[in-house]
Design a protein around this motif. Structure first.
Motif, PDB file in Angstrom:
ATOM      1  N   PHE A 157     -35.979 -38.171 -69.849  1.00 40.56           N
ATOM      2  CA  PHE A 157     -36.592 -37.212 -68.937  1.00 40.56           C
ATOM      3  C   PHE A 157     -35.740 -35.957 -68.776  1.00 40.56           C
ATOM      4  N   TYR A 158     -34.454 -36.037 -69.117  1.00 40.90           N
ATOM      5  CA  TYR A 158     -33.517 -34.950 -68.819  1.00 40.90           C
ATOM      6  C   TYR A 158     -32.745 -34.421 -70.022  1.00 40.90           C
ATOM      7  N   LEU A 159     -32.749 -35.141 -71.131  1.00 43.22           N
ATOM      8  CA  LEU A 159     -31.902 -34.721 -72.250  1.00 43.22           C
ATOM      9  C   LEU A 159     -32.377 -35.286 -73.573  1.00 43.22           C
ATOM     10  N   LEU A 160     -31.771 -34.789 -74.637  1.00 38.83           N
ATOM     11  CA  LEU A 160     -32.006 -35.279 -75.985  1.00 38.83           C
ATOM     12  C   LEU A 160     -30.922 -36.289 -76.338  1.00 38.83           C
ATOM     13  N   ASP A 161     -31.205 -37.173 -77.282  1.00 38.27           N
ATOM     14  CA  ASP A 161     -30.222 -38.179 -77.684  1.00 38.27           C
ATOM     15  C   ASP A 161     -28.952 -37.522 -78.211  1.00 38.27           C
ATOM     16  N   GLN A 162     -27.820 -37.998 -77.736  1.00 33.76           N
ATOM     17  CA  GLN A 162     -26.485 -37.535 -78.129  1.00 33.76           C
ATOM     18  C   GLN A 162     -26.213 -36.086 -77.729  1.00 33.76           C
ATOM     19  N   GLU A 163     -26.993 -35.568 -76.813  1.00 29.99           N
ATOM     20  CA  GLU A 163     -26.761 -34.214 -76.319  1.00 29.99           C
ATOM     21  C   GLU A 163     -25.498 -34.190 -75.465  1.00 29.99           C
ATOM     22  N   GLU A 164     -24.690 -33.173 -75.624  1.00 26.50           N
ATOM     23  CA  GLU A 164     -23.458 -33.049 -74.851  1.00 26.50           C
ATOM     24  C   GLU A 164     -23.700 -32.086 -73.685  1.00 26.50           C
ATOM     25  N   LEU A 165     -23.664 -32.643 -72.478  1.00 27.98           N
ATOM     26  CA  LEU A 165     -23.951 -31.872 -71.267  1.00 27.98           C
ATOM     27  C   LEU A 165     -23.004 -32.257 -70.154  1.00 27.98           C
ATOM     28  N   TRP A 166     -22.807 -31.346 -69.223  1.00 27.98           N
ATOM     29  CA  TRP A 166     -22.136 -31.680 -67.976  1.00 27.98           C
ATOM     30  C   TRP A 166     -23.141 -32.429 -67.105  1.00 27.98           C
ATOM     31  N   PHE A 167     -22.660 -33.286 -66.235  1.00 29.63           N
ATOM     32  CA  PHE A 167     -23.545 -33.941 -65.269  1.00 29.63           C
ATOM     33  C   PHE A 167     -24.256 -32.881 -64.427  1.00 29.63           C
ATOM     34  N   TYR A 168     -23.539 -31.824 -64.083  1.00 28.68           N
ATOM     35  CA  TYR A 168     -24.125 -30.739 -63.301  1.00 28.68           C
ATOM     36  C   TYR A 168     -25.359 -30.161 -63.995  1.00 28.68           C
ATOM     37  N   GLU A 169     -25.314 -30.017 -65.318  1.00 32.54           N
ATOM     38  CA  GLU A 169     -26.459 -29.484 -66.058  1.00 32.54           C
ATOM     39  C   GLU A 169     -27.666 -30.422 -65.955  1.00 32.54           C
ATOM     40  N   ILE A 170     -27.395 -31.709 -65.925  1.00 27.45           N
ATOM     41  CA  ILE A 170     -28.482 -32.678 -65.785  1.00 27.45           C
ATOM     42  C   ILE A 170     -29.124 -32.553 -64.404  1.00 27.45           C
ATOM     43  N   THR A 171     -28.305 -32.324 -63.379  1.00 25.33           N
ATOM     44  CA  THR A 171     -28.878 -32.148 -62.036  1.00 25.33           C
ATOM     45  C   THR A 171     -29.765 -30.903 -61.982  1.00 25.33           C
ATOM     46  N   ILE A 172     -29.390 -29.866 -62.689  1.00 25.32           N
ATOM     47  CA  ILE A 172     -30.217 -28.655 -62.739  1.00 25.32           C
ATOM     48  C   ILE A 172     -31.546 -28.958 -63.418  1.00 25.32           C
ATOM     49  N   ARG A 173     -31.509 -29.689 -64.513  1.00 25.89           N
ATOM     50  CA  ARG A 173     -32.751 -30.054 -65.203  1.00 25.89           C
ATOM     51  C   ARG A 173     -33.645 -30.916 -64.310  1.00 25.89           C
ATOM     52  N   SER A 174     -33.032 -31.773 -63.521  1.00 23.98           N
ATOM     53  CA  SER A 174     -33.836 -32.645 -62.653  1.00 23.98           C
ATOM     54  C   SER A 174     -34.564 -31.839 -61.583  1.00 23.98           C
TER      55      SER A 174
END
Length: 69
Positions: A8-25
């Motif tokens: 729901f928030y990323l692609l497989d093996q994508e390198e992201l900060w947790f903060y970036e995931i919160t923005i996507r959410s």
């Protein structure tokens, strides 16, 4: 509060900060508050290192605050 799949928030093996995931959410009108990595038994709530990149798998899950609809 619920558990949602990483896809729901990323692609497989994508390198992201947790903060970036919160923005996507937020775009989904949800709030990600933690995660459980695929190879872990315990969830991490309010991770301390939100600005460190991590490589995420589609087997990971996120702890999310979301409406019931």
């Amino acid at each position: 509060m619920c558990i949602k799949p990483a896809e729901f928030y990323l692609l497989d093996q994508e390198e992201l900060w947790f903060y970036e995931i919160t923005i996507r959410s937020r775009r989904r009108r949800e709030i990600v508050i933690g995660y459980r990595l695929a190879n872990s038994e315990c969830a991490v709530i309010n991770p301390p290192r939100k600005l460190e990149p991590g490589k995420w798998s589609l087997d990971d899950v996120f702890v999310v605050i979301a409406s019931g609809s």
